[in-house]
Write an enzyme that holds these catalytic residues in place. Structure first.
Site, PDB file in Angstrom:
ATOM      1  N   ARG A  51      12.452   7.956 -19.030  1.00  0.00           N
ATOM      2  CA  ARG A  51      11.926   7.055 -20.073  1.00  0.00           C
ATOM      3  C   ARG A  51      12.905   5.955 -20.457  1.00  0.00           C
ATOM      4  O   ARG A  51      12.594   5.068 -21.251  1.00  0.00           O
ATOM      5  CB  ARG A  51      11.510   7.862 -21.303  1.00  0.00           C
ATOM      6  N   ASP A  92      -6.665 -18.877  19.894  1.00  0.00           N
ATOM      7  CA  ASP A  92      -7.048 -17.515  19.512  1.00  0.00           C
ATOM      8  C   ASP A  92      -6.290 -16.560  20.435  1.00  0.00           C
ATOM      9  O   ASP A  92      -6.800 -16.134  21.465  1.00  0.00           O
ATOM     10  CB  ASP A  92      -8.559 -17.334  19.660  1.00  0.00           C
ATOM     11  N   HIS A 108      -5.166  -9.622   8.512  1.00  0.00           N
ATOM     12  CA  HIS A 108      -5.792 -10.861   9.009  1.00  0.00           C
ATOM     13  C   HIS A 108      -5.479 -12.019   8.042  1.00  0.00           C
ATOM     14  O   HIS A 108      -6.384 -12.583   7.425  1.00  0.00           O
ATOM     15  CB  HIS A 108      -7.298 -10.601   9.099  1.00  0.00           C
ATOM     16  N   ARG A 165       9.931   4.409 -29.050  1.00  0.00           N
ATOM     17  CA  ARG A 165       9.337   5.492 -29.874  1.00  0.00           C
ATOM     18  C   ARG A 165       7.846   5.256 -30.046  1.00  0.00           C
ATOM     19  O   ARG A 165       7.398   4.324 -30.726  1.00  0.00           O
ATOM     20  CB  ARG A 165       9.992   5.573 -31.243  1.00  0.00           C
ATOM     21  N   GLU A 193      -1.320 -13.080  12.120  1.00  0.00           N
ATOM     22  CA  GLU A 193      -1.687 -11.731  11.695  1.00  0.00           C
ATOM     23  C   GLU A 193      -0.760 -10.667  12.289  1.00  0.00           C
ATOM     24  O   GLU A 193      -0.711 -10.509  13.520  1.00  0.00           O
ATOM     25  CB  GLU A 193      -3.124 -11.452  12.139  1.00  0.00           C
TER      26      GLU A 193
END
Ligand code: TA6
Length: 281
Positions: A81, A189, A144, A58, A248
């Site tokens: 709610r 890489d 990344h 309330r 990644e």
């Protein structure tokens, strides 16, 4: 900040730089506090508010959905709610006029970040082409991610063995991974292609396994600069390469093309779980 509120109900506290704040309970997605920079409470919440399902709180800002009052067959003001909501943040990136000068397209990028109940970190990107000139655009993408590892020489990556990859250290030539798990003894890489939805990063010292789960991102970049390259990166400590590994979730080999109005979604979920990993096993 997500924290425990009254009766142990989860609530989020939002603060802005001048000191204003708001509070919202996940129960009912219910705002219960809104304070100005002087800390004055601007919303009313009854001193007798129950803060216990199935009772609505309330005061504050109850959400009346899908029905206002008793204008229908549902409970008064509907069930929103007294329902449980989920917490996440949405960040929206849009083209700026500067962007348009270098990349002549209009887009809307929505990044949703969710910290799950078990501590999993979920990122969902939705990229929409909002060009009004009818033009499609093409892009590549990666999360990344820099994982914090104890000692890179004691780390293994599982899930990309036997796959093809583009080696950035060899003019992006295509090779096939021979080893079983990937270990690190020098600069790496690589862009692994058509990878599985789950990749594991095993940190031996910390007895921890990172799990990366992805959707809409077929490739995976694995990068560690090692000592020589690290020294050429001004904003990386000379020895910090020992404590980082980029894995990644990405879309590199086959760029994505969107027509105006089309949307792409790419998602990654990260978890860190204890593991009994012993190097070499
Ligand atoms: O994701 C790997 C990579 O493309 C590497 O080739 C290296 O350049 C790394 O990104 C660092 O990029 P940044 O722009 O963050 O220095």
């Amino acid at each position: 900040e997500l924290c425990r509120g009254i009766n142990g109900l989860d609530k989020i506290i939002l603060r802005e730089v001048r000191g204003c704040s708001a509070e919202v309970y996940l129960y009912g997605a219910h705002v219960t506090s809104w304070k100005n920079e002087h800390g004055e409470e601007l919303l009313f919440v009854s001193s007798k508010a129950i803060f216990k399902p199935p009772k609505a709180i309330r005061g504050g800002i109850p959400i009346c959905f899908p029905q206002f009052s008793n204008l229908g067959s549902l409970e008064s003001h509907g069930f929103a709610r007294t329902s449980s909501s989920k917490a996440f943040i949405d960040l929206i990136l849009k083209h700026s006029e500067e962007d348009v000068k270098i990349w002549p397209h209009r887009y809307e990028f929505r990044l949703r970040i969710t910290l799950g109940p078990g501590g999993d970190l979920m990122l969902t990107s939705r990229i929409r082409n909002t060009n009004t000139d009818g033009k499609s655009f093409t892009f590549t993408f990666a999360y990344h991610t820099y994982f914090h590892v104890t000692d890179i020489s004691e780390v293994r990556v599982e899930g990309v063995e036997t796959l093809d990859y583009l080696d950035n250290l060899k003019n992006r030539e295509r090779f096939t991974e021979q080893g079983d798990a990937i270990i690190f003894e020098s600069e790496v890489d690589k862009v692994y292609l058509s990878t599985p939805t789950k990749i594991a990063i095993l940190d031996h010292e910390r007895k921890r396994t990172f799990e990366l789960r992805k959707d809409g991102l077929p490739d995976a970049v694995v990068w560690n600069p090692w000592d020589k390259k690290a020294k050429t990166i001004p904003d990386l400590g000379d020895d910090e390469y020992k404590h980082m590994l980029c894995v990644e979730a990405a879309c590199v080999e086959k760029p994505i093309t969107l027509k105006p109005g089309e949307e792409w979604r790419g998602r990654q979920e990260l978890s860190a779980v204890p593991s009994s990993y012993c190097s070499g096993q």
